[in-house]
Design an enzyme around this catalytic site. Structure first.
Site, PDB file in Angstrom:
ATOM      1  N   TYR A 120       0.465  -1.023  -0.537  1.00 33.44           N
ATOM      2  CA  TYR A 120      -0.266  -0.083  -0.339  1.00 33.44           C
ATOM      3  C   TYR A 120       0.626   1.667  -0.566  1.00 33.44           C
ATOM      4  O   TYR A 120       2.370   1.093   0.217  1.00 33.44           O
ATOM      5  CB  TYR A 120      -1.143  -0.022   1.303  1.00 33.44           C
ATOM      6  CG  TYR A 120      -2.281  -1.188   1.183  1.00 33.44           C
ATOM      7  CD1 TYR A 120      -3.730  -0.509   1.027  1.00 33.44           C
ATOM      8  CD2 TYR A 120      -1.883  -2.377   1.892  1.00 33.44           C
ATOM      9  CE1 TYR A 120      -3.829  -1.446   0.709  1.00 33.44           C
ATOM     10  CE2 TYR A 120      -2.946  -2.947   1.428  1.00 33.44           C
ATOM     11  CZ  TYR A 120      -4.277  -2.942   1.499  1.00 33.44           C
ATOM     12  OH  TYR A 120      -5.528  -3.476   1.411  1.00 33.44           O
ATOM     13  N   TYR A 150      -0.570  -9.791   0.683  1.00 32.62           N
ATOM     14  CA  TYR A 150       0.613  -9.531   1.923  1.00 32.62           C
ATOM     15  C   TYR A 150      -0.280 -10.110   2.334  1.00 32.62           C
ATOM     16  O   TYR A 150      -0.585 -10.844   2.918  1.00 32.62           O
ATOM     17  CB  TYR A 150       0.979  -7.967   1.892  1.00 32.62           C
ATOM     18  CG  TYR A 150      -1.031  -7.192   1.689  1.00 32.62           C
ATOM     19  CD1 TYR A 150      -0.781  -7.100   3.374  1.00 32.62           C
ATOM     20  CD2 TYR A 150      -1.647  -6.542   0.827  1.00 32.62           C
ATOM     21  CE1 TYR A 150      -2.500  -6.957   3.934  1.00 32.62           C
ATOM     22  CE2 TYR A 150      -2.932  -6.609   1.690  1.00 32.62           C
ATOM     23  CZ  TYR A 150      -3.390  -6.346   3.187  1.00 32.62           C
ATOM     24  OH  TYR A 150      -4.339  -5.287   3.624  1.00 32.62           O
ATOM     25  N   ARG A 182      -3.293 -11.677   3.708  1.00 30.56           N
ATOM     26  CA  ARG A 182      -4.084 -11.615   2.820  1.00 30.56           C
ATOM     27  C   ARG A 182      -4.212 -11.596   1.705  1.00 30.56           C
ATOM     28  O   ARG A 182      -4.089 -11.578   0.684  1.00 30.56           O
ATOM     29  CB  ARG A 182      -4.295  -9.832   3.278  1.00 30.56           C
ATOM     30  CG  ARG A 182      -4.845  -8.982   4.705  1.00 30.56           C
ATOM     31  CD  ARG A 182      -5.721  -9.851   5.177  1.00 30.56           C
ATOM     32  NE  ARG A 182      -6.775 -10.481   4.956  1.00 30.56           N
ATOM     33  CZ  ARG A 182      -7.687  -9.033   4.414  1.00 30.56           C
ATOM     34  NH1 ARG A 182      -8.067  -8.114   4.624  1.00 30.56           N
ATOM     35  NH2 ARG A 182      -8.868  -9.897   4.363  1.00 30.56           N
ATOM     36  N   HIS A 242      -7.630  -8.280  -2.382  1.00 32.30           N
ATOM     37  CA  HIS A 242      -8.744  -7.640  -2.535  1.00 32.30           C
ATOM     38  C   HIS A 242      -8.712  -6.613  -2.677  1.00 32.30           C
ATOM     39  O   HIS A 242      -7.546  -5.809  -2.503  1.00 32.30           O
ATOM     40  CB  HIS A 242      -9.294  -7.971  -0.798  1.00 32.30           C
ATOM     41  CG  HIS A 242      -7.979  -7.040  -0.178  1.00 32.30           C
ATOM     42  ND1 HIS A 242      -7.287  -7.943   0.470  1.00 32.30           N
ATOM     43  CD2 HIS A 242      -8.411  -5.862   0.833  1.00 32.30           C
ATOM     44  CE1 HIS A 242      -6.401  -6.898   1.841  1.00 32.30           C
ATOM     45  NE2 HIS A 242      -7.452  -5.762   1.462  1.00 32.30           N
ATOM     46  N   HIS A 255     -10.423  -2.941  -1.349  1.00 33.99           N
ATOM     47  CA  HIS A 255     -11.500  -2.121  -0.091  1.00 33.99           C
ATOM     48  C   HIS A 255     -12.143  -0.810  -1.199  1.00 33.99           C
ATOM     49  O   HIS A 255     -12.304  -0.475  -2.053  1.00 33.99           O
ATOM     50  CB  HIS A 255     -10.439  -1.234   0.807  1.00 33.99           C
ATOM     51  CG  HIS A 255      -9.753  -1.795   1.723  1.00 33.99           C
ATOM     52  ND1 HIS A 255     -10.241  -2.921   2.291  1.00 33.99           N
ATOM     53  CD2 HIS A 255      -8.846  -3.030   1.065  1.00 33.99           C
ATOM     54  CE1 HIS A 255      -9.371  -3.132   3.433  1.00 33.99           C
ATOM     55  NE2 HIS A 255      -8.349  -3.466   2.216  1.00 33.99           N
TER      56      HIS A 255
END
Lengths: 201, 233
Positions: free
Chosen positions: B103, B142, B152, B155, B157
């Site tokens: 991110y 990640y 995770r 995905h 959000h």
């Protein structure tokens, strides 16, 4: 358009720790805020207030990766939404704010004191701001209300009346000494002895 | 006015206390939530879109000096209510990791490269039928600190408002066939299998753009307004 009725709603998931980039950039990233923590413009009518506080977890530790959203009526108690048939057109007050907590779990909103909003029976509610709390570790956001101390209308408010008397104080922002605009403190406790009242809506 | 958003819809949501996802343990209320009737405060909601959404905000691949690295994808679908009606003109915001699972966030310390041409934030407004469309890069998986060898699933959000403050939804879209599903306590916090599967997008070959991008469909279903109106007596 899909022709079939879905078999239910999409479940909620956490905003995670990295929501800031998409939702509350705050000038830290090359991305404009869609919203921020100031709800007022120079032509907004009403009493300017600041609502501020800290978000705490069950250990009393400030929560630095929390996001708060507020939604409120204008000073006359009307919402900036076509569903509020009483709304006046062309009002400059949008009524929505969003902010992430800082490294110390602190937040602040600059807004106006809302007017009274009717309950489902048309009876007046005390002035309040509605609050949604999101964070890493929260799979579904929490819903609460911010009331104001010193309001005589609090005594007859139908929602406050649902809350056990010994917990009502968690919903009432306390006026702080200030030389300028009124400042109200509203801390959010996610859990524990001082746990904020959250509503099932 | 009466309670027009059905509360039984909320059964699809995960329990706030889901100990397998460790951060819920100190961040979920210990006291029961207090049910209340909805008032105008709950039945209205922010109306935003035109003034905040720029034309290119739905395309996450055009904001750098060059092409972002990774698998270009189209993500599209409808924002619906649970009765199947499109939710028009509602703001849809998304954020995600880059193709390496990193991110653009000051506290993300995952040792995977940042992509100077990919920021991972976008927004759009659904059209009159509730349809929305994004162009982006498929995010990578990640690691995270929840448990031993925790990763995770890929995905994206999503954040949507819908008609009111009580239809507000923040969720995550997953990709079909992800081998990490059985091991992820956030995905599995949704205990009902049908509800869990509503978070998984479907591969949409028909709307794939040949020689350019694969496509995934993700319908976002919000609570149904007026689904169960009740008389005041």
């Amino acid at each position: 358009m899909p022709q079939t009725k879905p078999d239910g709603i999409t479940p909620s998931q956490t905003v995670g720790p990295y929501f800031a980039y998409g939702l509350t950039p705050g000038g830290k990233y090359d991305w404009n805020d869609a919203f921020n923590n100031s709800l007022v413009t120079p032509d907004t009518s009403g009493e300017r207030i600041r609502v501020e506080g800290t978000v705490f977890d069950g250990d009393g530790v400030p929560v630095p990766d929390c996001m708060l959203e507020i939604w409120q009526a204008d000073a006359q108690g009307r919402f900036s939404d076509p569903q509020d048939k009483r709304a006046l057109p062309n009002t400059s007050f949008k009524g929505f704010g969003r902010i992430g907590t800082d490294a110390k779990g602190h937040y602040a909103f600059d807004t106006i004191k809302p007017g009274g909003v009717p309950d489902p029976d048309g009876k007046p509610q005390a002035p309040h701001i509605v609050l949604a709390v999101y964070a890493r570790g929260m799979l579904l956001h929490l819903y609460s209300r911010i009331y104001f101390d010193g309001e005589a209308a609090n005594a007859a408010d139908p929602v406050l009346a649902l809350v056990p008397a010994d917990r009502r104080a968690t919903l009432i922002a306390t006026r702080q000494p200030s030389s300028g605009n009124a400042v109200y403190r509203f801390d959010v406790h996610l859990q524990g002895d001082k746990e904020t009242v959250f509503f099932d809506v | 006015m009466t309670l027009v958003y059905p509360v039984q819809s909320l059964a699809a949501h995960p329990p706030r206390l889901s100990p397998a996802y460790k951060s819920t343990v100190k961040r979920s209320p210990s006291k029961p939530l207090i049910p209340m009737r909805h008032t105008l405060s709950e039945l209205t909601g922010p109306v935003y879109g035109h003034e905040t959404v720029r034309a290119s905000d739905h395309d996450l691949t055009v904001h750098g000096k060059g092409e972002p690295i990774g698998e270009r994808i189209i993500v599209h679908g409808h924002v619906l209510d649970e009765d199947g009606r499109g939710v028009p003109n509602t703001l849809v915001e998304l954020w995600q990791a880059n193709s390496c699972g990193r991110y653009v966030h000051v506290v993300d310390q995952h040792p995977a490269p940042l992509d100077p041409n990919f920021t991972g934030a976008g927004r759009t407004q659904s059209d009159a039928q509730g349809y929305y469309r994004f162009i982006t890069i498929k995010p990578g998986a990640y690691p995270w600190g929840n448990h031993h060898n925790a990763w995770r699933p890929a995905h994206i959000h999503f954040s949507v408002f819908g008609h009111s403050f009580v239809s507000r939804l923040v969720t995550q879209m997953y990709f079909p066939g992800d081998p990490l599903f059985p091991f992820d306590p956030i995905f599995n916090s949704v205990t009902d299998e049908k509800a869990r599967n509503r978070m998984i997008s479907s591969f949409d070959l028909e709307n794939t753009k040949p020689d350019w991008a694969l496509c995934y469909r993700f319908n976002i279903v919000l609570r149904g307004r007026n689904a169960t109106p009740m008389e005041n007596s």
